[in-house]
Each structure stands twice: as C-alpha cells, then as structure tokens.
Design a protein around this motif. Structure first.
Motif, PDB file in Angstrom:
ATOM      1  N   GLU A 320       0.846  -1.188   0.000  1.00 49.59           N
ATOM      2  CA  GLU A 320       0.000   0.000   0.000  1.00 49.59           C
ATOM      3  C   GLU A 320       0.883   1.241   0.000  1.00 49.59           C
ATOM      4  OE1 GLU A 320      -3.585   2.121   2.526  1.00 49.59           O
ATOM      5  OE2 GLU A 320      -2.870   0.128   3.093  1.00 49.59           O
ATOM      6  N   LEU A 321       0.829   2.005  -1.102  1.00 51.86           N
ATOM      7  CA  LEU A 321       1.719   3.156  -1.248  1.00 51.86           C
ATOM      8  C   LEU A 321       1.462   4.232  -0.202  1.00 51.86           C
ATOM      9  CD1 LEU A 321       2.101   3.832  -5.082  1.00 51.86           C
ATOM     10  CD2 LEU A 321       3.875   3.139  -3.466  1.00 51.86           C
ATOM     11  N   MET A 322       0.217   4.421   0.226  1.00 51.51           N
ATOM     12  CA  MET A 322      -0.044   5.446   1.238  1.00 51.51           C
ATOM     13  C   MET A 322       0.620   5.081   2.556  1.00 51.51           C
ATOM     14  SD  MET A 322      -3.391   7.551   0.741  1.00 51.51           S
ATOM     15  CE  MET A 322      -3.618   8.442  -0.802  1.00 51.51           C
ATOM     16  N   ARG A 323       0.573   3.825   2.907  1.00 50.91           N
ATOM     17  CA  ARG A 323       1.260   3.369   4.120  1.00 50.91           C
ATOM     18  C   ARG A 323       2.767   3.586   3.981  1.00 50.91           C
ATOM     19  NH1 ARG A 323      -0.002  -0.752   8.053  1.00 50.91           N
ATOM     20  NH2 ARG A 323       1.889  -1.621   8.991  1.00 50.91           N
ATOM     21  N   ILE A 324       3.318   3.233   2.807  1.00 50.00           N
ATOM     22  CA  ILE A 324       4.749   3.437   2.569  1.00 50.00           C
ATOM     23  C   ILE A 324       5.098   4.913   2.678  1.00 50.00           C
ATOM     24  CG2 ILE A 324       6.556   3.296   0.802  1.00 50.00           C
ATOM     25  CD1 ILE A 324       5.177   0.740  -0.194  1.00 50.00           C
ATOM     26  N   ALA A 325       4.262   5.781   2.089  1.00 49.19           N
ATOM     27  CA  ALA A 325       4.526   7.220   2.134  1.00 49.19           C
ATOM     28  C   ALA A 325       4.587   7.727   3.568  1.00 49.19           C
ATOM     29  CB  ALA A 325       3.460   7.972   1.345  1.00 49.19           C
ATOM     30  N   LEU A 326       3.681   7.253   4.414  1.00 49.82           N
ATOM     31  CA  LEU A 326       3.694   7.682   5.816  1.00 49.82           C
ATOM     32  C   LEU A 326       4.907   7.133   6.559  1.00 49.82           C
ATOM     33  CD1 LEU A 326      -0.076   7.346   6.815  1.00 49.82           C
ATOM     34  CD2 LEU A 326       1.174   9.391   6.118  1.00 49.82           C
ATOM     35  N   GLN A 327       5.267   5.897   6.284  1.00 44.07           N
ATOM     36  CA  GLN A 327       6.465   5.338   6.921  1.00 44.07           C
ATOM     37  C   GLN A 327       7.705   6.154   6.555  1.00 44.07           C
ATOM     38  OE1 GLN A 327       5.689   1.240   5.384  1.00 44.07           O
ATOM     39  NE2 GLN A 327       6.139   0.598   7.487  1.00 44.07           N
ATOM     40  N   LEU A 328       7.810   6.524   5.293  1.00 40.98           N
ATOM     41  CA  LEU A 328       8.945   7.332   4.851  1.00 40.98           C
ATOM     42  C   LEU A 328       8.938   8.689   5.539  1.00 40.98           C
ATOM     43  CD1 LEU A 328       8.706   6.496   1.054  1.00 40.98           C
ATOM     44  CD2 LEU A 328      10.567   5.799   2.574  1.00 40.98           C
ATOM     45  N   ALA A 329       7.760   9.319   5.643  1.00 39.69           N
ATOM     46  CA  ALA A 329       7.659  10.632   6.274  1.00 39.69           C
ATOM     47  C   ALA A 329       8.044  10.575   7.745  1.00 39.69           C
ATOM     48  CB  ALA A 329       6.237  11.166   6.124  1.00 39.69           C
ATOM     49  N   CYS A 330       7.833   9.408   8.371  1.00 37.15           N
ATOM     50  CA  CYS A 330       8.128   9.262   9.796  1.00 37.15           C
ATOM     51  C   CYS A 330       9.515   8.666  10.060  1.00 37.15           C
ATOM     52  CB  CYS A 330       7.069   8.400  10.457  1.00 37.15           C
ATOM     53  SG  CYS A 330       5.421   9.138  10.433  1.00 37.15           S
ATOM     54  N   GLY A 331      10.267   8.392   8.998  1.00 37.26           N
ATOM     55  CA  GLY A 331      11.609   7.851   9.176  1.00 37.26           C
ATOM     56  C   GLY A 331      11.652   6.384   9.499  1.00 37.26           C
ATOM     57  N   GLU A 332      10.548   5.650   9.278  1.00 37.49           N
ATOM     58  CA  GLU A 332      10.561   4.209   9.502  1.00 37.49           C
ATOM     59  C   GLU A 332      11.231   3.500   8.324  1.00 37.49           C
ATOM     60  OE1 GLU A 332       6.750   2.571  10.311  1.00 37.49           O
ATOM     61  OE2 GLU A 332       6.212   4.092  11.797  1.00 37.49           O
ATOM     62  N   LYS A 333      11.918   2.430   8.589  1.00 35.39           N
ATOM     63  CA  LYS A 333      12.581   1.670   7.540  1.00 35.39           C
ATOM     64  C   LYS A 333      11.540   0.964   6.680  1.00 35.39           C
ATOM     65  CE  LYS A 333      16.160  -0.106   5.429  1.00 35.39           C
ATOM     66  NZ  LYS A 333      17.044   0.737   4.617  1.00 35.39           N
ATOM     67  N   VAL A 334      11.630   1.151   5.357  1.00 39.33           N
ATOM     68  CA  VAL A 334      10.721   0.502   4.410  1.00 39.33           C
ATOM     69  C   VAL A 334      11.476  -0.616   3.706  1.00 39.33           C
ATOM     70  CG1 VAL A 334       9.293   0.807   2.356  1.00 39.33           C
ATOM     71  CG2 VAL A 334       9.397   2.619   4.094  1.00 39.33           C
ATOM     72  N   THR A 335      10.895  -1.795   3.701  1.00 43.84           N
ATOM     73  CA  THR A 335      11.558  -2.962   3.110  1.00 43.84           C
ATOM     74  C   THR A 335      10.813  -3.521   1.901  1.00 43.84           C
ATOM     75  OG1 THR A 335      10.404  -4.446   4.637  1.00 43.84           O
ATOM     76  CG2 THR A 335      12.563  -3.613   5.331  1.00 43.84           C
ATOM     77  N   VAL A 336       9.772  -2.833   1.449  1.00 37.55           N
ATOM     78  CA  VAL A 336       8.975  -3.321   0.315  1.00 37.55           C
ATOM     79  C   VAL A 336       9.841  -3.340  -0.949  1.00 37.55           C
ATOM     80  CG1 VAL A 336       6.971  -2.871  -1.156  1.00 37.55           C
ATOM     81  CG2 VAL A 336       6.845  -2.471   1.320  1.00 37.55           C
ATOM     82  N   ARG A 337       9.755  -4.429  -1.707  1.00 42.67           N
ATOM     83  CA  ARG A 337      10.484  -4.568  -2.972  1.00 42.67           C
ATOM     84  C   ARG A 337       9.497  -4.902  -4.095  1.00 42.67           C
ATOM     85  NH1 ARG A 337      13.582  -2.766   0.129  1.00 42.67           N
ATOM     86  NH2 ARG A 337      15.774  -3.346   0.521  1.00 42.67           N
ATOM     87  N   ALA A 338       9.931  -4.700  -5.323  1.00 42.69           N
ATOM     88  CA  ALA A 338       9.104  -5.043  -6.482  1.00 42.69           C
ATOM     89  C   ALA A 338       8.806  -6.535  -6.478  1.00 42.69           C
ATOM     90  CB  ALA A 338       9.822  -4.649  -7.770  1.00 42.69           C
ATOM     91  N   CYS A 339       7.594  -6.887  -6.914  1.00 42.41           N
ATOM     92  CA  CYS A 339       7.187  -8.290  -6.938  1.00 42.41           C
ATOM     93  C   CYS A 339       6.250  -8.517  -8.117  1.00 42.41           C
ATOM     94  CB  CYS A 339       6.510  -8.677  -5.626  1.00 42.41           C
ATOM     95  SG  CYS A 339       5.021  -7.719  -5.262  1.00 42.41           S
ATOM     96  N   PRO A 340       6.079  -9.770  -8.568  1.00 42.42           N
ATOM     97  CA  PRO A 340       5.185 -10.051  -9.692  1.00 42.42           C
ATOM     98  C   PRO A 340       3.728  -9.772  -9.315  1.00 42.42           C
ATOM     99  CG  PRO A 340       6.681 -11.892  -9.281  1.00 42.42           C
ATOM    100  CD  PRO A 340       6.797 -10.971  -8.113  1.00 42.42           C
TER     101      PRO A 340
END
Length: 424
Positions: A320-340
């Motif tokens: 979920e990109l919105m969740r990722i965007a918030l994690q990035l804004a808060c300085g949390e480590k994001v580990t999501v990678r591209a997948c099929p």
C-alpha cells in the motif's frame, strides 16, 4: 468528534491540506499506530473534499483516527507552527495532502527537524516550469519546452514548435489546464481557459502566472511508482495510461504490459528523475511517454498517484503506497520490494462527451454484472445534468476491473469502453 489532545505518548502525523483520496492517509496513520492531524488552510473546502471522498470510498473511516482538524494560513510557515504548538514534540512526520502543498509540507517538516527536501528541490517537485528546467540541467530527457508569461510569447513559442504543441499550467496537479494547441484559435482558447481555471482554484496558495509550451510527444503513456529512502530508489510498478483526445486520463492498466527493454528504460529514467529533483524519503509518481525506444519524462510528483490507483496496486501486489509514504515521512525503515502481480487490473473513468441532460444510461447494469467488475461508482441517472469531459472534476464515476491475465483485462476494458454511454 475530534480529540484536540490525545492519550499520553500518542504520536501524530500532520497531513497538509488533503484532497480527495489523500484523506486515506488518516486511516493509514491509524493502522501504523499514529494519530492524524489535518492542517487546513481552507477548512470549508477541506471538509467538503472529505465529504466527497467519503461518498466515493465505502471503506474510508476517519473518525476514530482523526486527532484534530486545525486551521492555519496558507504560505505562512509561522502560522502552521503556531497551530501545531499543542502537539510539538509529539509529531512523527508531515506529509502533503495534494501536489500543491508539497513545498509547504517539506518546509514545515524541515522546521520540525525531519529530513525532507530543501525548499529549492521541493519547488521543483511541484512547479512544472522549475521541474522542467531542473530536468534539463541534470540531463534527464524531457520534451523540449518554453516558459512564457504573455499570450504574445505563447504565440511565438507555438510557431517555433511548428504550430503543434502542448500548453499547460505550471503549478496544479493532474491534467488540469493541459491542452494540445494546433491553431491560433485553439491557443487563444487554451490561454483563456488556463486563466479562468487559475482564478477558480479552491486553495489559497500563491500561484504562478507563467505557462509551459511543450513539444508534443506521441507514443505510449506510462506512470512509474516507487519510493526513495536514504539514497535507495525502489521502482514498484509500471502503469499504462489511456488518455482522451483532450489529454484527460480516462483509463489505467495496472500493471502495464512492457517489454524487457521498455521496463529497463522506465526504471532508468524514473531513477534519474528522482535524483535530479531531489526527491528524498518519499514515494514518487513519474509520468513518462515512450516514443519508440526513447523515454521522455513529462513530470514527476513526490506523492502517490491519484484516484483508486493505490487501492488497485494493493490488490495487484499486496503493498500500500499510502502506508509506505507515511512510513517514509516518519523515518521508519521501508523494506517493500518489487514483486510479480497477483492479478491484472484496469481503472476506467466514466464520462460524457457532451454537456446536457442525460436521456439514459447504457450498459451500466451489464458492466456491474460482469464478474471482472468488482466495483462501480456512478450515481448518474436519466434526467441528471452532466458536463462534457474537460477536467477531472467532470468525471461521472469509475469502474474497477480485474482479470487473471493481461489479455483478459484488455478485452473487458475494451468492451466496457465501447458499451457504456450517457447520451444527452
């Protein structure tokens, strides 16, 4: 009812002037364990936007996550800081709720101590003229362009482009205020339309008087979604965009069907663009046109894509990109990678090519009954007034489709596009 002070230890994400689907940041913040503060320079407009989004998204539920709805003065950083004073020390991050507020959110976040884009970079991520100038300066392929201030300069630039070019506003999101001009009359109409739309913008931020005249680049249209964190750029999705003859986007295929060469070219130009614009610790949404084997970067936003794209990507990939965007804004480590992809999807905008009173709705029920259609949002009925599609505000609804393979999704999209009509 909002809570102006939350439980001890609660941290909050500040969302600056959210519009439409960006209100989904509120439940996403809740799911991450944060409260959400909506900072609004125009509370009446912001609340109306939320009401409209609530009608369109049955899953949206913000009441339990909204800590406070706080007014401030647009383009006044001290006003924003003063409005947030009760929560100083408990703010986990700041995020823009629209393209217009990318610079404001970055500036506010930096004053609060977050590692966000500096003012010069943030401006290049929102104002299209500065974005284009930065792309050229950093060697990122982009269509040839000229920035003009007067109608006379626009006419001269149009002639230099051989009497056929794009004309666009420089500081608003999506396809609002974009035209292809191929005659003096079209240019004059486009100029007046941009002036009228600029005057009608429902926000209080300073706007630019300049206009971009840009080479028309034909070919396939794509968007590239991903994120940047601490210098690492992760491309997560390619979307193929389908445009109306007036350049309004009316359809998406998620994911796009690309060759290996196209995929590599899209990854490369998106990464070059993100570096050039200084997008940092943020999601990005880049628009790219492919003319043969050559990609051209049209523009790039430091935000997730619009409409239902984020929800569709969650169904297709699981992230979920919105969740990722918030994690990035808060300085949390994001580990999501591209997948099929787990399935293939399409988003189809519903619209009318004419202004008038709807006489009937054709094939809506047939579309709703198809197994590939998992959501259909359209309340238009016979007797309703509709406007010819000219801006995103004229869209009458959306159909969300999915199928097990790319050929099947194209077939159902083509059927729906040919069948659904709103004759007036």
């Amino acid at each position: 009812m909002t809570r102006h002070f939350s439980e001890a230890g609660q941290r909050h994400i500040v969302i600056v002037d959210p519009v439409a689907h960006f209100f989904n940041y509120i439940p996403a913040a809740r799911d991450l364990g944060y409260g959400a503060i909506v900072l609004s320079s125009n509370p009446d407009v912001c609340r109306a936007e939320e009401a409209g989004h609530r009608r369109m998204d049955d899953a949206y539920a913000a009441n339990s996550a909204l800590t406070a709805f706080v007014p401030y003065t647009a383009d006044d950083l001290d006003s924003a800081l003063s409005a947030l004073a009760p929560w100083r020390g408990a703010i986990a991050g700041v995020i823009a709720g629209d393209e217009v507020t990318v610079p404001a959110a970055a500036a506010l976040g930096r004053r609060l101590g977050f590692d966000y884009a500096p003012a010069e970079d943030a401006a290049c991520q929102q104002i299209k003229s500065r974005m284009k100038q930065r792309l050229v300066a950093r060697g990122v392929p982009t269509p040839r362009f000229v920035v003009v201030e007067t109608r006379e300069d626009a006419i001269a630039a149009w002639r230099d482009f051989g009497g056929d070019c794009m004309m666009k506003m420089v500081d608003y999101a999506m396809s609002y205020g974009i035209s292809r001009v191929r005659s003096p009359d079209e240019l004059s109409e486009a100029w007046d339309r941009i002036a009228a739309r600029r005057a009608a913008l429902d926000h209080d931020f300073a706007t630019q008087s300049s206009v971009v005249m840009e080479e028309f680049v034909s070919g396939r249209e794509f968007s590239v979604e991903g994120y940047e964190q601490d210098g690492r750029i992760e491309v997560l999705n390619f979307c193929e965009k389908l445009s109306h003859e007036n350049f309004m986007v009316i359809g998406h295929y998620v994911p796009a069907r690309t060759s290996a060469g196209e995929a590599e070219a899209l990854r490369r130009i998106a990464a070059d663009c993100v570096r050039a614009l200084g997008i940092r610790n943020s999601v990005f949404h880049a628009e790219v046109h492919m003319r043969g084997d050559q990609p051209f970067l049209i523009e790039c936003a430091a935000r997730p894509p619009g409409q239902y794209s984020v929800g569709v990507m969650k169904r297709v990939y699981g992230f979920e990109l919105m969740r990722i965007a918030l994690q990035l804004a808060c300085g949390e480590k994001v580990t999501v990678r591209a997948c099929p992809p787990r399935k293939w999807s399409a988003i189809m905008a519903l619209y009318s090519d004419e202004t008038g009173i709807v006489r009937s709705t054709r094939s809506l029920d047939a579309l709703r009954a198809r197994p590939e259609c998992y959501a259909l949002k359209c309340s238009v009925k016979a007797g309703d007034a509709v406007l010819r599609l000219e801006t995103f505000r004229d869209v009458l609804g959306l159909a969300l489709l999915e199928a097990p393979d790319p050929q099947a999704i194209r077939e159902v999209y083509d059927w729906a596009r040919a069948s659904v009509r709103f004759p007036v």
